[in-house]
Each structure stands twice: as C-alpha cells, then as structure tokens.
Write an enzyme that holds these catalytic residues in place. Structure first.
Site: not given
Ligand code: PEP
Ligand code: MG
Length: 596
Positions: A208, A450, A474, A521
């Site tokens: 975070h 992937e 991946d 991506c």
C-alpha cells in the site's frame, strides 16, 4: 520479538564513501536531498503469568487498548482522506476492520484466557501464528498484506503498554525518508509535502505504501536490503526511483551526473505532460492504445492523470484483501466493476477473472501441491469452483450495461478449457435472465495468453476468443522454464530470448488473422528498449503501470511503424539475447539521442 513506534532523527555525515544500494523502483524520478531516518523505537514483549482473577481485568485492558487503537485509526483515516482523497480511506478501513476480526483480537483474548498471560505477550503469540500463515503464502501481493496486520498489532501493543505514539509532524525542509518499513497507517502521519523521496527495506510494487507514493508522484524505491545499516542520519543522498537505485554520500561527479539526468527527466516530463491527451500514434499514422494495469480500483486516478486509454488489466484478486480473505458477493463485485466501467468510459476495462492459487482460495487440494505455479490455479481453479466463477461473471455481465467492461481468463492452456469457461459465461447469462436482472447484450471474453500451449495454438484460440492479452510475465517463465520469482535463475529470465520473440510473432499474427485484437499486459510492455519491437509486431494495445505511459507514448510518437516493422524483422533474425539486446539498444539511441 519487538514492535515499535516511529521516531525521526536528523544529523550530518560528511566525508563518507559513496555507497550504491539497489532495490525495486516503484515510483519514478530522481531526488537529491538529505536522509531522514524514520526509525522504529523498540517496545519489547514480555511475558507475565496471570492469576485466575487477573484474567478478566487483563481482557478489559486489551479491549480498552483495542478501542483506543480504533479511535486513533479513525483519526488517521480522516487525515488520509484529507490528504490523499476519499479513495484512499479504505486502506485504514481495512485496518480498523482487523480490530474486529476474531483472527486478531479474538485470538489474543483467547490466548490471555487459555495461557493466562499478559495482553502484550498474547499479541506476540498471535502474531507469530499469523506470521507463519503469511510466510507460507507464495503470492507477493498477499504477503504484502502481512505488513498491515503487523502495523495494527504494533499500534495495539503500544496502546496496551501505554507508550506514546510519535509522529513526524511537520517538516521544515524536503527530505528523503528512509525506513525499514513505512507502514500503511504511518503514511497518514507523514508530511508528504516535504517528503521528496522514499526508500524502504521491505515492500513490493503492490504494498500500500508504494501505491500511495506512486499516486502522489513521490519517487520511491523499495526492497533495499541493508538500507538501515548503511545509512547515516542527514547523509546526502540520491534516490533514483526509475532505476531502483540509492546512492549514499555521493561524490561530486555522481552528483553532477544525476543532476544532469534529473534536468533531462524534468524537461522530458514537461514535454510529456503536454502529450497527455494526444494519441500514441507513429509518424506514419499507426495508432496503439495505451492502457493502465491496476491492482486497486483507486489507481484509476493515476491512469487518468497519465493519459491511459482505459484499463488493460485489473487484477481482480484485489477483492480478497479488501474483504479480508472472504470472497466478495456478486453485489460487491458489481458495484466495483460498474464504477470502473463508468469512470473509464468510453475506454474499455479488462477485468481478469480471479487469478488465484488453490492455497489462496483455501482449496483443500492445495496441501498436496508441490508446484503451485503449475498446479490448480487461475482458470483451472475457477472451473472447479463454478459458483464462485459464475458470481464474478454475473457481476461483469451486469456491470457492462454501464460501460465497456471485458473479461479475460488467466492461464488458459487450450481451446477445450476456453470452451469450458465459456459454458460458465453462458450459464451466468441464463441465470441472470431467469432472475430478471439487467445485463448487457454481450460480454467480450478474452484469453490472458501466458501458457506456451495456448500460444502454440493461438490460431485456433483466435477463432473463439474475443481478444488476447499477452501476459509475458508468466509466458516467459513457462516458455523458458525459469521461475519468475527465483533469484538464482533470474539471469535466464529473458524477454528477448528468440523463442519469446518467435512466440510473440505467432500469437500476434494469429490474432490478426483471426480478426481479433491483441494487447500485452506483462512488464515487457513498458520497457523503452522494446517499444520499437512491440510496435513492429503490430500489437494493438499495450497495458502497463500508469506512470510509464507518457514515456512509452513519447517513444511511439517518434517512431515510424514501417521502420519499427523492419526493426522487428531484423530482431527476429538474430540468434541470441545479447545480439537482440545490442541491436535494440542501438535503435533506441537513434530515437533518443543523449543530450548533455
Ligand atoms: C503476466 O503474467 O504477464 C501478467 C500480466 O499477470 P501477473 O503478473 O499478474 O501474473
Ligand atoms: Mg500471469
């Protein structure tokens, strides 16, 4: 075991040798300033056996401290919302909820009663139990949540012990904040206005604190091992958030070099701001859609700020941290997807169906899984938990009424598996009709490409999928047989391996021959060295962390697509990573001549 309260120290450290430390750059930019050490004052845990009659007052002491902790966090939340906006309040909300969680306070109380020990010690026992659970979790994202629990527990122990909570208050000058760990709840107490940079020993891209730094535009490096041992309070420092580098006690030459680099970045940054609303279009008119990858819906703000044309990957596993590991209801999901769709309209938002391992899902089969990366995960797992999968799909069907929501299935390995997933999509639709709920006329369903087997039959998949999004993180690991998280083999994790390039070529061409769009991506999509190559491949969309978008757009706008295609052709002829890399480096230099 110890926990801590933050303190800050300043001082000078002259005449020291320069030291270069490496970490993960999670928010770009160069800062030159002095170090402000955000230290942790240790509060030792101690064990006091209790008499039977002392147990009840001890539980009351715990309850009082929990109440006080909650009140403090409410104040922290108000400050967070004030400083960072409404969207960030949930970070503290999650911590407030932990104080009601039987796994934390309930368990501490149980330990006090069963073991007849003081509350501080009971917190220590509970934390150790939780730590071992978190340590078994392989997923970096979930491991990062460990910090939240320890953060709350530290505050709780300080309140039990009656120790004061310190904060950094208002700073006089700009500093680079260094810490072993700036915990999420510390962030609300910081004077961000004067925090020019941030470096921590722990953390990941999805911690975070890293996300907050990124959205505030504060250069940040995390995962810097040994940082606190090597740093001197007040030491002069360079932080390069793009490269993930910290230089302690830099000499004159290094300072000169980084000042020049900072000037260049500033000029580029100013120019890039102006590009925000311009298309990512090559000099000969070929357009690429640049989208943002998000882990949190709140990151939409950064996506918009950087001119993202939609969301190319929303890692929907985020829900599990939001709902403290419990699965979100269809309704909860619907609200989030709908908001995303409405906010990004008319651009698309690609939601990746839950990409989880069996362990994260609490599937009983996970215990016997020796190799979770090749195990029951992602779409395989969703097909075993059809109700859960269907709920997500129902929420997506419904949200698409309000904007351009799409879904993609992670780890599809073949056409049969894709069809199985599509049968659940169809079932979800029939159910919505039966239930009389409003839903869209169609739900575009794509494949996160992937797994090498899916790549090898991309032509067959392209006949059935609505789109492809290549997940190179991946794909590379499976194609090259290299664990993406293993330091010892990371030298073999090569995006420019000719096998990767040939696979990309086949997948992209297959998509186009099948009449569908194809995006990327994985992290590869944001690497400046590779942009010409990717444009040359003819990718339709590139999705990346939002802050990389301006740089990538700038490069695309300098390229001609026909030249890029020639670059790609040449790269495909080369035999080794070294050759490809040297060739692309040379081409990049032609595009961005060094200025001094
Ligand atoms: C990928 O595999 O390339 C990807 C984008 O997803 P993740 O990193 O979440 O596996
Ligand atoms: Mg992946």
């Amino acid at each position: 075991m110890t926990t801590s309260a933050p303190t800050a120290r300043l001082g000078r450290a002259d005449g020291r040798e320069p030291v270069v430390l490496h970490g993960i750059g999670v928010a770009p930019g160069i800062v030159i300033a002095r170090a402000l050490v955000f230290d942790h004052q240790e509060v030792p845990f101690f064990r006091i056996p209790l008499l039977r009659q002392e147990v009840k007052p001890e539980v009351a002491r715990l309850e009082k401290a929990a109440e006080l902790t909650k009140n403090q966090l409410e104040v922290v939340k108000a400050r967070t919302v004030d400083a960072l906006g409404e969207d960030h309040g949930y970070i503290v909300d999650a911590q407030i909820l932990m104080l009601d969680d039987p796994l934390l306070i309930g368990r501490v109380e149980q330990v006090i009663r069963e073991q007849r020990v003081n509350a501080e010690w009971a917190v220590k026992v509970t934390l150790e139990e939780l730590a071992s659970v978190f340590d078994r979790i392989q997923d970096n994202y979930f491991r990062a949540r460990r910090g939240d629990i320890f953060d709350v527990a530290g505050r709780l122990v300080r309140n039990i012990a009656g120790a004061p909570n310190r904060s950094l208050g208002k700073l006089e000058k700009d500093y680079i904040l260094l810490s072993e760990n700036v915990r999420p709840s510390d962030t609300a107490q910081l004077d961000w206005e004067h925090t020019a940079g941030l470096a921590m020993e722990v953390g990941s891209r999805t911690y975070h604190t890293a996300i907050i730094a990124r959205s505030l535009g504060i250069p940040c490096v995390v995962g810097v091992r040994g940082l606190m041992k090597k740093v001197d309070h007040g030491a002069p420092l360079i932080l390069d958030g793009s490269e993930g580098i910290i230089v302690l006690n830099p000499d004159r030459a290094t300072l000169r070099e980084y000042r020049a680099k900072r000037r260049r970045e500033k000029v580029v940054g100013q120019k890039l701001e102006h590009l925000r609303d311009l298309p990512a279009e090559t000099t000969d008119g070929f357009k690429i859609v640049l989208q943002a990858n998000i882990e949190y819906p709140e990151e939409c703000a950064a996506a918009e700020k950087n001119g993202a044309q939609g969301i190319g990957l929303f890692r929907s596993e985020w829900f599990l941290t939001r709902t403290r590991g419990a699965f979100p209801s269809e309704e909860e999901q619907y609200v989030v997807y709908r908001r995303l769709a409405e906010r990004m309209k008319p651009w698309s938002v690609i939601v990746r169906a839950f990409d989880l391992s069996a362990e994260q899902l609490g599937d009983s089969a996970s215990e016997s899984e020796p190799n979770p990366a090749l195990g029951l995960r992602a779409v395989r797992l969703l097909l075993r938990h059809r109700t859960l999968f269907k709920e997500q799909l129902r929420a997506l069907w419904r949200a698409r009424v309000h904007g351009n929501i799409k879904v993609m299935f992670p780890m599809v390995s073949g056409v049969g598996e894709f069809r199985d997933a599509m049968s659940v999509v169809e079932e979800a639709k029939q159910e919505l009709r039966r239930d009389g709920l409003e839903f869209a006329g169609e739900l575009p369903c794509g494949v996160t490409l992937e797994v090498p087997s899916a790549a090898a039959i991309a032509d067959l998949l392209a006949k059935e999928a609505a789109f492809f999004s290549i997940g190179t993180n991946d794909l590379i690991q499976y194609l090259l047989g290299v664990d993406r998280g293993n330091d010892r083999v990371s030298y073999l994790y090569e995006p420019l391996h000719p096998a990767v390039l040939r696979t990309l070529r086949f997948v992209i061409d297959s998509a186009h021959e099948g009449g569908i769009k194809v995006g990327m991506c994985g992290e590869m999509a944001a690497d400046p060295l590779l942009i010409a190559l990717l444009v040359g491949f003819g990718l339709d969309e590139l999705s990346m962390n939002a802050v990389s978008i301006p740089t990538v757009k700038n490069l695309i706008r300098r390229l001609s697509a026909s030249e890029a295609r020639a670059i790609t052709e040449e790269a495909l002829r080369l035999a080794t990573v070294k050759e490809v890399s040297a060739f692309l480096g040379e081409e990049l230099r032609k595009l961005t001549p060094a200025k001094h």
